[in-house]
Design a protein around this motif. Structure first.
Motif, PDB file in Angstrom:
ATOM      1  N   TYR A 559      66.982   5.384  78.448  1.00 26.93           N
ATOM      2  CA  TYR A 559      66.777   4.065  78.778  1.00 26.93           C
ATOM      3  C   TYR A 559      67.223   3.199  77.834  1.00 26.93           C
ATOM      4  N   PRO A 560      68.169   2.387  78.169  1.00 29.05           N
ATOM      5  CA  PRO A 560      68.699   1.978  79.416  1.00 29.05           C
ATOM      6  C   PRO A 560      69.723   2.902  80.053  1.00 29.05           C
ATOM      7  N   VAL A 568      73.737  -3.398  84.093  1.00 33.00           N
ATOM      8  CA  VAL A 568      72.463  -3.386  83.823  1.00 33.00           C
ATOM      9  C   VAL A 568      72.056  -4.524  82.916  1.00 33.00           C
ATOM     10  N   GLU A 570      68.868  -6.774  80.914  1.00 38.28           N
ATOM     11  CA  GLU A 570      67.509  -7.212  80.726  1.00 38.28           C
ATOM     12  C   GLU A 570      67.301  -8.728  80.696  1.00 38.28           C
ATOM     13  N   THR A 583      63.351  -5.156  75.628  1.00 39.59           N
ATOM     14  CA  THR A 583      63.440  -3.665  76.046  1.00 39.59           C
ATOM     15  C   THR A 583      63.089  -2.615  75.256  1.00 39.59           C
ATOM     16  N   VAL A 654      73.091  -2.593  75.723  1.00 37.81           N
ATOM     17  CA  VAL A 654      72.046  -3.252  76.387  1.00 37.81           C
ATOM     18  C   VAL A 654      72.569  -4.694  76.593  1.00 37.81           C
ATOM     19  N   PRO A 727      60.874  -2.509  80.586  1.00 39.70           N
ATOM     20  CA  PRO A 727      61.420  -1.474  81.420  1.00 39.70           C
ATOM     21  C   PRO A 727      59.857  -0.773  82.000  1.00 39.70           C
ATOM     22  N   TYR A 872      63.336  -0.102  88.071  1.00 41.87           N
ATOM     23  CA  TYR A 872      62.357   0.917  87.186  1.00 41.87           C
ATOM     24  C   TYR A 872      61.270   1.232  87.709  1.00 41.87           C
ATOM     25  N   THR A 943      71.827  -0.037  88.606  1.00 36.16           N
ATOM     26  CA  THR A 943      72.588   1.073  88.054  1.00 36.16           C
ATOM     27  C   THR A 943      73.152   1.872  89.138  1.00 36.16           C
TER      28      THR A 943
END
Ligand SMILES: *[C@@H]1O[C@H](CO)[C@@H](O)[C@H](O)[C@H]1NC(C)=O
Ligand SMILES: *[C@@H]1O[C@H](CO)[C@@H](O)[C@H](O)[C@H]1NC(C)=O
Length: 956
Positions: A559-560, A568, A570, A583, A654, A727, A872, A943
């Motif tokens: 992850y991620p 994706v 955050e 994250t 990220v 997450p 998630y 994703t």
């Protein structure tokens, strides 16, 4: 005498008478040898004449020519002896002997005859002509032999003549008896007893002749007889037996003895010569006798051992052919001239080492030809050998084993037997026999070590020789020919022969396959060493092969999730404080030890001053207050490195949206795809194409998920969050057991997803290896999953809430302390950033704790704040969280958490099922989603992977 006197007177008377008648004849008788003047007779008277007449007449005596022996005395008238009268001279042997004469007278002339007879008187003795007579008579003369002797002569006659002989002594000879005594007769003597020269070689006899007169007269003659020798005597040995002794080996010429024989005979008859007559036993070659003197000498080599004594007859011979045999006994005296002789009658050259004590090795016969002490033999053997000598009978010996033999100790013996006699000086001889000990398979092969451990670095080439076991066998040749055999056993349910092979001859252990530390960390098996004896002996040894980790796996970012679209993001509210947890980068490394120790670093950032990454935990936090000036789009590149040598790394991008609302984010992120990172011309179009396709997909997915989330919200309003960027790890993830809850189908998809990103994934391992292992109940669970399509959406599902497996907990409970000690050496001395590297278990625990933490945080999110965190969802999380347990190496145990053969089998089954199911999914994907039309809150930046998953679930 008186007779004779009377006869004379008678004669005288007669004469007177006749005279008277005849006229004057007168006879007288007178003995001879009357002295002169002796009166013969008174003639006057006898004639009667007167003296006067006589005178007148001139008487005279007339004798003719004859000598006048008688005269006439006229005065007296007597006749007288005028001359001595020897009758023998007058008459010889004639008798009677008388003188005749006449007396003549004149005036008248007349005459008268007168006769005077002269009578013999013994006046002659017998006489031999010779006074000695010699004879030579052989002693061998026979009795009765006569020898004529000379006669004796006696002039006297009649009684006064020779009357007899006699011979003295009369030992051998006598006079011939009855031989007439007469002057004319010979006298003979006769041998009446044999002569013996050896007794008396000369005999002297006296022969006496006697007359008959008074006194008797005799004459003697000596008779000398020489006795001549005859060979009537044989030689005679002086001793009946001669004895002599001689030492063997005496030089030639040594005098043994002298033989003498005597012969009583004389001359040649008595001359003795010597010779050896008895030639038995070759004595003639050894001895000689001097012919003349009888000296016996040695002329050959005498050997006691051939002949201990000789009897030699020596013949003593005289010239006449008589002989005697003299016996000579020769004793040979022993000298110590012979060594003992050792004759091996039979022998063995080799004897088996398992021969029982007392086994006869050789038989020998020992002889010494000498006698007595010289021949008394003592034998001995060399010391310190397991053999003994035994005397079986006289002079026979056997050599026997007297204790156990061991070829491995002594493979050969030299047995030397020495025998010496007791002579002075002692002689000895010896013999050596070499005895080989033949092998018996009495020793098993012995490995050089009681157990072996070997290390091999994973990813070896198949066929690589790992190491060599070696066993030695003390036996010989075939019995020592060791072959190595891999003993059947199984490792993780697979025959060990598919892991390793052992070269039978050399004991080299080869790897049959390439090992993967991540699959198997060690295994052990037994190798048997067997010799070639009959029956063979064997031993075995345990070989433990430890596979060493190689840093062959790069860290994997869980992850991620990285997708090509990089959509994706955050979300960080602008109100976020310093230290706000944006994250957490979660990555794992399937290697172990240092190779799995990960560190996180911020490689690139839009604004380096805004974020930091926890070196060890991967948490991205703000490091200052977010301000309005900060760009909405923030892009961070985090590099995850493991601690291997060389180190492997993975990077993760990220995207962070600093915004308070979705629309803001969306507006900002529309050009995210045009990120300069993807400006590469080649990839740009690919990404663009992908993005278009993805977008269509996402649209569908969003619709489907929206429908689902809507329904889910209807039933449970639990996971609402005000901070949608945290997450989310569902509690189920914290359940490390996860038994039966992990959908392999999704795992399969993960791989496919990651395949597109990480080219080495497919080589690294099969997909199934990263999954949690299902137990036996998993099959049933899967079916239920298929039946109840929403099962994973139900956190309360009894399946999901299963308590941790007891085995697992137990394993956790017994894990050792935090240090890395106990692992392979290179693992223990890590050089990573951790002074005290945490164990895998600790890492796992930390990971779990982090997951729980996030899960809890997510659970507190209120409704309406779900935002991006819907990504998630449990489905998503599960898809991307692989099983860590297999990477947890529990020191002191060979097992990894997943190394259960049954589990592996199940894994394989799962693989098959997964593939089947994947095929189904692909088929289903073609169908339009039923839930696409359902309204849902907008969900940005999903994703592609998660979208796919969701789609598939819907299709199911
Ligand atoms: C026996 O004798 C032979 C020859 O003399 C020699 O070569 C060998 O070494 C000896 N063996 C032993 C065990 O003494
Ligand atoms: C291996 O050797 C041990 C003794 O070292 C013995 O007890 C065991 O029976 C052997 N195993 C086999 C399969 O021969």
């Amino acid at each position: 005498m008186s007779d004779r006197t009377m006869a004379r007177q008678v004669l005288l008377f007669i004469s007177v008478l006749s005279l008277s008648s005849v006229h004057g004849q007168v006879s007288y008788s007178i003995p001879e040898e009357m002295a002169k003047g002796s009166l013969v007779g008174n003639i006057a008277q006898d004639l009667g004449l007167d003296i006067k007449r006589l005178k007148s007449g001139k008487a005279r005596i007339y004798t003719g020519d004859s000598a006048e022996y008688i005269e006439l005395n006229k005065e007296r008238g007597v006749l007288l002896i005028k001359e001595r009268i020897d009758r023998e001279a007058l008459c010889g042997q004639t008798t009677p002997c008388a003188l005749h004469f006449q007396i003549i007278l004149e005036n008248p002339m007349e005459f008268y005859s007168i006769t005077v007879e002269i009578t013999d008187t013994n006046d002659n003795a017998p006489v031999f002509k010779r006074n000695a007579m010699t004879f030579e008579i052989s002693e061998s003369a026979l009795t009765g032999a006569r020898f004529v002797l000379e006669r004796a002569i006696d002039n006297d006659v009649g009684i006064n003549g020779l009357q007899s002989y006699y011979l003295r002594p009369t030992d051998h000879f006598i006079l011939k008896p009855n031989s007439k005594i007469g002057s004319s007769k010979n006298v003979e003597m006769v041998l009446q007893k044999p002569l013996d020269r050896e007794k008396q070689d000369q005999i002297s006899l006296i022969l006496t002749a006697l007359d008959g007169g008074e006194p008797q007269l005799s004459g003697t003659m000596r008779i000398i007889i020489t006795v001549l020798d005859a060979n009537d005597n044989a030689p005679v040995c002086a001793e009946a037996e001669y004895t002599a002794s001689i030492s063997e080996g005496a030089p030639k010429g040594t005098v043994l003895t002298t033989i003498s024989a005597s012969d009583a005979d004389q001359g040649p008859n008595g001359r003795v010569t010597y010779s050896i007559s008895n030639t038995a036993e070759g004595a003639a070659e050894l001895f000689e006798v001097d012919e003349t003197y009888g000296v016996m000498r040695l002329i050959g080599n005498i050997d006691y051992e051939k002949m201990k004594h000789y009897e030699v007859d020596v013949q003593a011979t005289d010239q006449g052919g008589h002989s005697d045999a003299c016996k000579v006994i020769i004793e040979v005296m022993d000298t110590n001239d012979n060594k003992p002789s050792i004759n091996t009658m039979s022998k063995t050259n080799s004897i088996s080492e398992d021969a029982t004590p007392g086994t006869v090795v050789t038989m020998m016969n020992i002889q010494d030809h000498d006698s007595g002490e010289n021949g008394r033999v003592q034998c001995s053997m060399n010391e310190n050998i397991p053999f003994a000598m035994k005397s079986t009978s006289n002079n026979f010996f056997t050599v026997v084993t007297d204790s156990d033999l061991d070829r491995e100790r002594d493979s050969e013996y030299n047995i030397s037997v020495t025998c010496s006699d007791e002579g002075v000086p002692s002689l000895s001889s010896s013999v050596t026999l070499t005895l080989q000990i033949s092998d018996v398979n009495d020793n098993a092969p012995v490995f050089e070590r009681s157990s072996y451990e070997a290390y091999i670095i994973e990813n070896n080439t198949p066929g690589l020789s790992i190491f060599t076991v070696k066993a030695r066998d003390a036996d010989w040749n075939q019995n020592a020919r060791v072959s190595y055999i891999l003993e059947d056993s199984s490792v993780n349910g697979v025959p060990v022969s598919s892991y390793v092979s052992v070269s039978a001859d050399s004991g080299v252990i080869h790897a049959v396959r390439s090992f993967d530390y991540e699959q198997i960390k060690d295994f052990q098996f037994r190798v048997k060493a067997q010799d070639g004896g009959s029956p063979p002996l064997s031993s075995n040894v345990t070989v433990k092969i430890m596979i060493q980790d190689q840093n062959d796996n790069a860290p994997q970012v869980l992850y991620p999730v990285q997708t090509s679209s990089s959509l994706v993001a955050e979300m960080v509210p602008r109100s976020a404080d310093v230290g706000y947890l944006v994250t957490k980068v979660v990555a794992v490394d399937v290697d172990s030890g240092q190779n799995a120790w990960l560190s996180y670093k911020l490689q690139k950032a839009t604004d380096r001053a805004l974020f930091e990454v926890g070196l060890q935990n991967g948490e991205i936090r703000t490091i200052r207050q977010v301000t309005d000036k900060d760009a909405v789009k923030q892009r961070l590149t985090v590099v995850v490195e493991d601690n291997g040598q060389p180190s492997r790394s993975a990077t993760v991008n990220v995207n962070v949206a600093v915004a308070d609302s979705f629309p803001e984010v969306l507006s900002e992120f529309t050009d995210f795809t045009h990120d300069k990172e993807y400006n590469d011309n080649l990839t740009f179009y690919l990404v663009l194409a992908l993005a278009v396709v993805s977008f269509l997909f996402i649209t569908c997915l969003v619709v489907i998920i929206s429908v689902k989330i809507y329904r889910w919200r209807q039933s449970r309003i639990l996971y609402h969050s005000n901070l949608p960027v945290i997450p989310y790890y569902p509690p189920r993830y914290a359940d490390t057991l996860g038994t039966g809850t992990l959908q392999h189908v999704y795992n399969y998809e993960v791989c496919r997803t990651t395949d597109s990103r990480k080219s080495d994934c497919q080589f690294a391992r099969p997909c199934s290896q990263n999954v949690l292992i299902m137990d036996a109940s998993s099959t049933g669970t899967m079916q239920r999953i298929q039946n109840e399509k929403n099962i994973l959406d139900e956190p309360d599902s009894p399946l999901e809430q299963k308590p941790p497996n007891a085995d697992w907990r137990f394993t956790q409970g017994q894990r050792p302390g935090p240090s890395g000690a106990g692992g392979p050496p290179e693992m223990a001395m890590g050089t990573g950033p951790w002074p005290n590297p945490p164990t895998e278990a600790e890492q796992l625990q930390a990971l779990m704790a982090a997951a729980n933490e996030v899960s809890e945080a997510t659970a507190t999110l209120g409704p309406g704040t779900m935002g991006l965190s819907t990504r998630y969802s449990p489905q998503f999380t599960l898809q991307h969280v692989p099983d860590y347990r297999q990477n947890v190496y529990i020191p002191g145990s060979t097992a990894t958490l997943t190394s259960n053969p049954q589990q592996q089998q199940q894994q394989q089954q799962q693989m098959l099922m997964q593939q089947q199911m994947a095929a189904q999914h692909q088929a289903l994907q073609a169908q339009p989603s039923e839930a696409a039309a359902q309204p849902e809150p907008p969900k940005a930046a999903q994703t592609p992977a998660s979208k796919k998953k969701s789609t598939k679930k819907e299709k199911k």
